[in-house]
Design a protein around this motif. Structure first.
Motif, PDB file in Angstrom:
ATOM      1  N   HIS A  26       0.820  -1.215   0.000  1.00  0.00           N
ATOM      2  CA  HIS A  26       0.000   0.000   0.000  1.00  0.00           C
ATOM      3  C   HIS A  26       0.859   1.273   0.000  1.00  0.00           C
ATOM      4  N   ILE A  27       1.811   1.307  -0.931  1.00  0.00           N
ATOM      5  CA  ILE A  27       2.663   2.480  -1.103  1.00  0.00           C
ATOM      6  C   ILE A  27       2.549   2.962  -2.546  1.00  0.00           C
ATOM      7  N   THR A  28       2.996   4.184  -2.778  1.00  0.00           N
ATOM      8  CA  THR A  28       3.089   4.686  -4.148  1.00  0.00           C
ATOM      9  C   THR A  28       4.299   4.044  -4.806  1.00  0.00           C
ATOM     10  N   PHE A  29       4.097   3.447  -5.996  1.00  0.00           N
ATOM     11  CA  PHE A  29       5.200   2.722  -6.632  1.00  0.00           C
ATOM     12  C   PHE A  29       5.059   2.746  -8.146  1.00  0.00           C
ATOM     13  N   LYS A  51      10.644   7.618 -11.535  1.00  0.00           N
ATOM     14  CA  LYS A  51       9.872   8.737 -10.996  1.00  0.00           C
ATOM     15  C   LYS A  51      10.245   9.068  -9.553  1.00  0.00           C
ATOM     16  N   TYR A  52      10.619   8.050  -8.789  1.00  0.00           N
ATOM     17  CA  TYR A  52      10.665   8.229  -7.345  1.00  0.00           C
ATOM     18  C   TYR A  52      12.090   8.221  -6.790  1.00  0.00           C
ATOM     19  N   ASP A  53      12.201   8.575  -5.516  1.00  0.00           N
ATOM     20  CA  ASP A  53      13.514   8.819  -4.912  1.00  0.00           C
ATOM     21  C   ASP A  53      14.171   7.565  -4.346  1.00  0.00           C
ATOM     22  N   LEU A  54      13.431   6.466  -4.305  1.00  0.00           N
ATOM     23  CA  LEU A  54      13.978   5.205  -3.802  1.00  0.00           C
ATOM     24  C   LEU A  54      13.950   4.188  -4.932  1.00  0.00           C
TER      25      LEU A  54
END
Length: 292
Positions: free
Chosen positions: A28-31, A79-82
């Motif tokens: 349930h995270i943005t991925f 897109k993301y930082d991780l």
């Protein structure tokens, strides 16, 4: 927010990506999941089905750009930082693979390690399996030894990666992961090792694996000659330079030429010897160096 990055070349990746997608959805995270095919000629139709999964991008590159460049491209377009890199040809061992990585937000770089299939494959695929079991498996290493570092699966902050990309001068297989992680370590960035391995599928037959080994030796020699890696970074190079000092490298090269095909027969058997594999690597190293 997590970008899962998977480079692929001539491999059916749909099942693994589906498994990863199910796991990360349960968190349930943005991925996002990005799968980039590095100019493959196989499995295009099957892999294209990946695009039907939510938050997932499948891209086919028109030409092969190499193992380092495709990882850099994936990171640049994430897109993301991780960033979580996972190699094709592996599968997570744990049903909590994604969650276990997310449990370590305080570290800039986290490495999960690699392990082997519980049942050995039949010849001529046994050599790759045996090498993973003896040399690459993080599970078998006692805690006091140097952890196994490989690029099969690792988590890294995007900003750290941008400052420490893979060396794109290496176009072929081998040593790119060692050079990458060494560069990070030299800058004082700690690497957290956790027990969260992927299982290597051992689908390289002995002939393919030996060709990759020879390419890796050639890369290693180039990296040492250009002073990007020290002579003692690998056991095979450390031993070579000892033999060179006492002028035995030429003899080893000649012995290698005489026994090369015999060694290959062993590698294609049901019981390949890792000792013979080590001797092959040393012999090939001596052969290449004596050609210069």
């Amino acid at each position: 927010m997590l970008s899962i990055l998977i480079p692929v070349y001539n491999y059916n990746i749909f099942s693994m990506v589906s498994q990863i997608h199910n796991q990360v959805s349960d968190c349930h995270i943005t991925f996002e999941i990005r799968v980039y095919d590095d100019g493959s000629k196989q499995f295009s139709v099957k892999n294209n089905a990946i695009s039907n999964l939510s938050n997932t991008t499948y891209k086919e590159l028109p030409n092969n750009i190499g193992r380092s460049a495709i990882r850099n491209l994936l990171a640049a377009e994430a897109k993301y930082d991780l960033l979580l890199f996972i190699d094709a040809g592996t599968v997570p061992k744990s049903d909590n693979f994604i969650k276990d990585y997310l449990d370590h937000p305080e570290y800039s770089v986290v490495s999960g390690g690699m392990t082997y299939l519980s049942k050995p494959p039949k010849k001529p695929f046994t050599l790759r399996w045996a090498y993973t079991k003896k040399r690459e498996s993080s599970i078998q290493k006692p805690s006091h030894t140097q952890p196994v570092i490989c690029s099969s699966n690792f988590l890294i902050q995007k900003e750290i990666f941008k400052r420490n990309p893979f060396d794109e001068s290496l176009k072929k297989y081998g040593c790119e992961d060692v050079l990458f992680f060494d560069g990070i370590t030299k800058k004082g960035i700690p690497i957290k090792h956790i027990n969260n391995p992927v299982i290597h599928d051992a689908q390289d037959d002995a002939t393919t694996f030996i060709k990759k080994t020879e390419t890796a030796i050639e890369n290693l020699i180039e990296l040492i000659d250009t002073k990007k890696l020290p002579r003692n970074r690998y056991k095979v190079s450390k031993l070579y330079y000892k033999l060179e000092r006492i002028r035995l490298d030429t003899l080893i090269s000649l012995l290698f030429k005489a026994t090369r095909n015999i060694l290959k027969m062993n590698f294609n058997s049901s019981y390949p010897s890792i000792l013979c594999y080590d001797l092959y690597r040393l012999g090939y190293f001596c052969l290449i160096k004596n050609k210069k």
